[in-house]
Write a protein that holds these residues in place. Structure first.
Motif, PDB file in Angstrom:
ATOM      1  N   GLY A 185       9.431  -4.114   1.988  1.00 30.24           N
ATOM      2  CA  GLY A 185      10.840  -3.757   2.092  1.00 30.24           C
ATOM      3  C   GLY A 185      11.550  -3.862   0.754  1.00 30.24           C
ATOM      4  O   GLY A 185      11.402  -4.847   0.032  1.00 30.24           O
ATOM      5  N   SER A 186      12.326  -2.834   0.412  1.00 32.21           N
ATOM      6  CA  SER A 186      13.049  -2.812  -0.854  1.00 32.21           C
ATOM      7  C   SER A 186      14.289  -1.948  -0.710  1.00 32.21           C
ATOM      8  O   SER A 186      14.337  -1.054   0.146  1.00 32.21           O
ATOM      9  CB  SER A 186      12.154  -2.261  -1.976  1.00 32.21           C
ATOM     10  N   ALA A 187      15.272  -2.179  -1.560  1.00 34.88           N
ATOM     11  CA  ALA A 187      16.473  -1.346  -1.554  1.00 34.88           C
ATOM     12  C   ALA A 187      16.196   0.041  -2.129  1.00 34.88           C
ATOM     13  O   ALA A 187      17.066   0.914  -2.091  1.00 34.88           O
ATOM     14  CB  ALA A 187      17.584  -2.020  -2.356  1.00 34.88           C
ATOM     15  N   ALA A 188      14.991   0.237  -2.655  1.00 35.01           N
ATOM     16  CA  ALA A 188      14.659   1.523  -3.276  1.00 35.01           C
ATOM     17  C   ALA A 188      14.415   2.632  -2.259  1.00 35.01           C
ATOM     18  O   ALA A 188      14.296   3.795  -2.636  1.00 35.01           O
ATOM     19  CB  ALA A 188      13.430   1.367  -4.155  1.00 35.01           C
ATOM     20  N   GLY A 189      14.306   2.275  -0.983  1.00 36.93           N
ATOM     21  CA  GLY A 189      14.074   3.301   0.030  1.00 36.93           C
ATOM     22  C   GLY A 189      12.611   3.403   0.410  1.00 36.93           C
ATOM     23  O   GLY A 189      11.818   2.509   0.145  1.00 36.93           O
ATOM     24  N   SER A 190      12.253   4.531   1.022  1.00 38.08           N
ATOM     25  CA  SER A 190      10.917   4.697   1.574  1.00 38.08           C
ATOM     26  C   SER A 190      10.049   5.595   0.695  1.00 38.08           C
ATOM     27  O   SER A 190      10.475   6.669   0.291  1.00 38.08           O
ATOM     28  CB  SER A 190      11.010   5.303   2.978  1.00 38.08           C
ATOM     29  N   PHE A 191       8.831   5.142   0.421  1.00 44.14           N
ATOM     30  CA  PHE A 191       7.850   5.961  -0.294  1.00 44.14           C
ATOM     31  C   PHE A 191       6.484   5.329  -0.088  1.00 44.14           C
ATOM     32  O   PHE A 191       6.363   4.223   0.444  1.00 44.14           O
ATOM     33  CB  PHE A 191       8.180   6.065  -1.790  1.00 44.14           C
ATOM     34  N   THR A 192       5.451   6.033  -0.504  1.00 44.80           N
ATOM     35  CA  THR A 192       4.083   5.526  -0.415  1.00 44.80           C
ATOM     36  C   THR A 192       3.464   5.564  -1.800  1.00 44.80           C
ATOM     37  O   THR A 192       3.570   6.562  -2.512  1.00 44.80           O
ATOM     38  CB  THR A 192       3.246   6.368   0.559  1.00 44.80           C
ATOM     39  N   ASP A 193       2.805   4.483  -2.203  1.00 45.77           N
ATOM     40  CA  ASP A 193       2.247   4.425  -3.551  1.00 45.77           C
ATOM     41  C   ASP A 193       0.888   5.130  -3.598  1.00 45.77           C
ATOM     42  O   ASP A 193       0.384   5.602  -2.562  1.00 45.77           O
ATOM     43  CB  ASP A 193       2.203   2.970  -4.043  1.00 45.77           C
ATOM     44  N   PRO A 194       0.251   5.242  -4.771  1.00 48.68           N
ATOM     45  CA  PRO A 194      -0.995   5.998  -4.885  1.00 48.68           C
ATOM     46  C   PRO A 194      -2.143   5.481  -4.021  1.00 48.68           C
ATOM     47  O   PRO A 194      -3.094   6.219  -3.752  1.00 48.68           O
ATOM     48  CB  PRO A 194      -1.339   5.884  -6.379  1.00 48.68           C
ATOM     49  N   ASP A 195      -2.079   4.219  -3.595  1.00 47.60           N
ATOM     50  CA  ASP A 195      -3.139   3.655  -2.775  1.00 47.60           C
ATOM     51  C   ASP A 195      -2.763   3.553  -1.301  1.00 47.60           C
ATOM     52  O   ASP A 195      -3.460   2.896  -0.528  1.00 47.60           O
ATOM     53  CB  ASP A 195      -3.537   2.289  -3.322  1.00 47.60           C
ATOM     54  N   GLY A 196      -1.666   4.211  -0.937  1.00 49.44           N
ATOM     55  CA  GLY A 196      -1.300   4.279   0.470  1.00 49.44           C
ATOM     56  C   GLY A 196      -0.469   3.130   0.988  1.00 49.44           C
ATOM     57  O   GLY A 196      -0.241   3.028   2.200  1.00 49.44           O
ATOM     58  N   PHE A 197       0.017   2.260   0.100  1.00 46.54           N
ATOM     59  CA  PHE A 197       0.866   1.163   0.559  1.00 46.54           C
ATOM     60  C   PHE A 197       2.284   1.678   0.794  1.00 46.54           C
ATOM     61  O   PHE A 197       2.856   2.363  -0.061  1.00 46.54           O
ATOM     62  CB  PHE A 197       0.880   0.017  -0.452  1.00 46.54           C
ATOM     63  N   ALA A 198       2.822   1.343   1.942  1.00 48.36           N
ATOM     64  CA  ALA A 198       4.123   1.877   2.355  1.00 48.36           C
ATOM     65  C   ALA A 198       5.260   0.947   1.959  1.00 48.36           C
ATOM     66  O   ALA A 198       5.224  -0.258   2.228  1.00 48.36           O
ATOM     67  CB  ALA A 198       4.137   2.092   3.865  1.00 48.36           C
ATOM     68  N   TRP A 199       6.260   1.539   1.310  1.00 48.20           N
ATOM     69  CA  TRP A 199       7.513   0.851   1.019  1.00 48.20           C
ATOM     70  C   TRP A 199       8.580   1.413   1.940  1.00 48.20           C
ATOM     71  O   TRP A 199       8.636   2.621   2.179  1.00 48.20           O
ATOM     72  CB  TRP A 199       7.909   1.063  -0.442  1.00 48.20           C
ATOM     73  N   GLU A 200       9.415   0.538   2.466  1.00 43.81           N
ATOM     74  CA  GLU A 200      10.450   0.938   3.403  1.00 43.81           C
ATOM     75  C   GLU A 200      11.800   0.419   2.929  1.00 43.81           C
ATOM     76  O   GLU A 200      11.881  -0.572   2.209  1.00 43.81           O
ATOM     77  CB  GLU A 200      10.151   0.377   4.797  1.00 43.81           C
ATOM     78  N   ALA A 201      12.853   1.101   3.348  1.00 42.80           N
ATOM     79  CA  ALA A 201      14.209   0.595   3.088  1.00 42.80           C
ATOM     80  C   ALA A 201      14.333  -0.757   3.777  1.00 42.80           C
ATOM     81  O   ALA A 201      14.050  -0.891   4.970  1.00 42.80           O
ATOM     82  CB  ALA A 201      15.238   1.575   3.618  1.00 42.80           C
ATOM     83  N   ALA A 202      14.739  -1.753   3.033  1.00 38.78           N
ATOM     84  CA  ALA A 202      14.810  -3.099   3.576  1.00 38.78           C
ATOM     85  C   ALA A 202      15.855  -3.178   4.676  1.00 38.78           C
ATOM     86  O   ALA A 202      17.012  -2.788   4.488  1.00 38.78           O
ATOM     87  CB  ALA A 202      15.135  -4.105   2.479  1.00 38.78           C
ATOM     88  N   ALA A 203      15.447  -3.712   5.824  1.00 40.60           N
ATOM     89  CA  ALA A 203      16.362  -3.890   6.940  1.00 40.60           C
ATOM     90  C   ALA A 203      17.043  -5.238   6.819  1.00 40.60           C
ATOM     91  O   ALA A 203      16.526  -6.161   6.176  1.00 40.60           O
ATOM     92  CB  ALA A 203      15.604  -3.801   8.256  1.00 40.60           C
TER      93      ALA A 203
END
Length: 208
Positions: A185-203
């Motif tokens: 979770g991060s304030a940066a929003g949602s994306f997926t890195d080159p190895d498939g790890f998911a980042w989500e908008a922090a709730a």
């Protein structure tokens, strides 16, 4: 990009997982859990590390985890860099509990100094560029082997390690497929890195 604001583990039984993490490590607000049946096999490509002040504290946390249902992947032992061991939680997540100290300087506590999320990546240099391009600041870098980013006020540090080296450090085979069972979770929003790890908008943090 802002540092990590939360770590979410996808688990089959959130109630049981919460009971484990509270009993083993005293973690509650630093770690989020949600129900998921996403298929996953073998190494999930990451480990979580708890760094502590001395061997006695590491032993206490490892023993508490084992008493709560974890299994040993690497027994606690001295090494060139310090002392530590690796366990696997009942939900499948791999945790390393370690200290740079080789001798105790006082009574054992349950104080955790840092939580570090280590992502196993195929190309450390490429993943480093990916994250730097998204605003992360490099704190430590050892060629194409390891990168650690500045955490700022984040409760969790982020680091990159070569996938095969990370699996070896954890005491498991490097092969794995399916879901990572992890969301960052991060304030940066949602994306997926080159190895498939998911980042989500922090709730927002859940209400007690």
């Amino acid at each position: 990009m802002n540092p990590i604001e939360s770590i979410t583990l996808d688990v089959a039984d959130p109630t049981a997982a919460n009971r484990f993490y509270t009993s083993a490590f005293g973690l509650d607000t630093q770690l989020r859990l949600r129900a998921s049946q996403e298929p996953t096999t073998g190494f999930r490509g990451y480990t979580l590390s708890l760094t502590v002040s001395q061997p006695a504290t590491a032993n206490g946390l490892i023993d508490a985890a084992l008493d709560a249902g974890a299994t040993t992947l690497k027994p606690a032992a001295k090494s060139l860099w310090g002392y530590g061991g690796v366990i696997q939680a009942p939900d499948g997540a791999i945790w390393k509990i370690a200290t740079s100290a080789k001798k105790d300087t006082g009574p054992a506590t349950r104080q955790i100094d840092d939580i570090v999320l280590l992502l196993g990546v195929e190309d450390v240099a490429a993943s480093k560029r990916f994250y730097v391009d998204r605003g992360l600041t490099v704190a430590k870098s050892f060629g194409r082997m390891y990168v650690e980013f500045a955490a700022g006020s984040s409760p969790v540090k982020l680091a990159l390690y070569r996938r095969r080296a990370l699996a070896k450090d954890a005491g498991v085979a490097p092969d794995g497929s399916g879901s990572h069972r992890l969301a960052i979770g991060s304030a940066a929003g949602s994306f997926t890195d080159p190895d498939g790890f998911a980042w989500e908008a922090a709730a927002p943090a859940p209400t007690p």
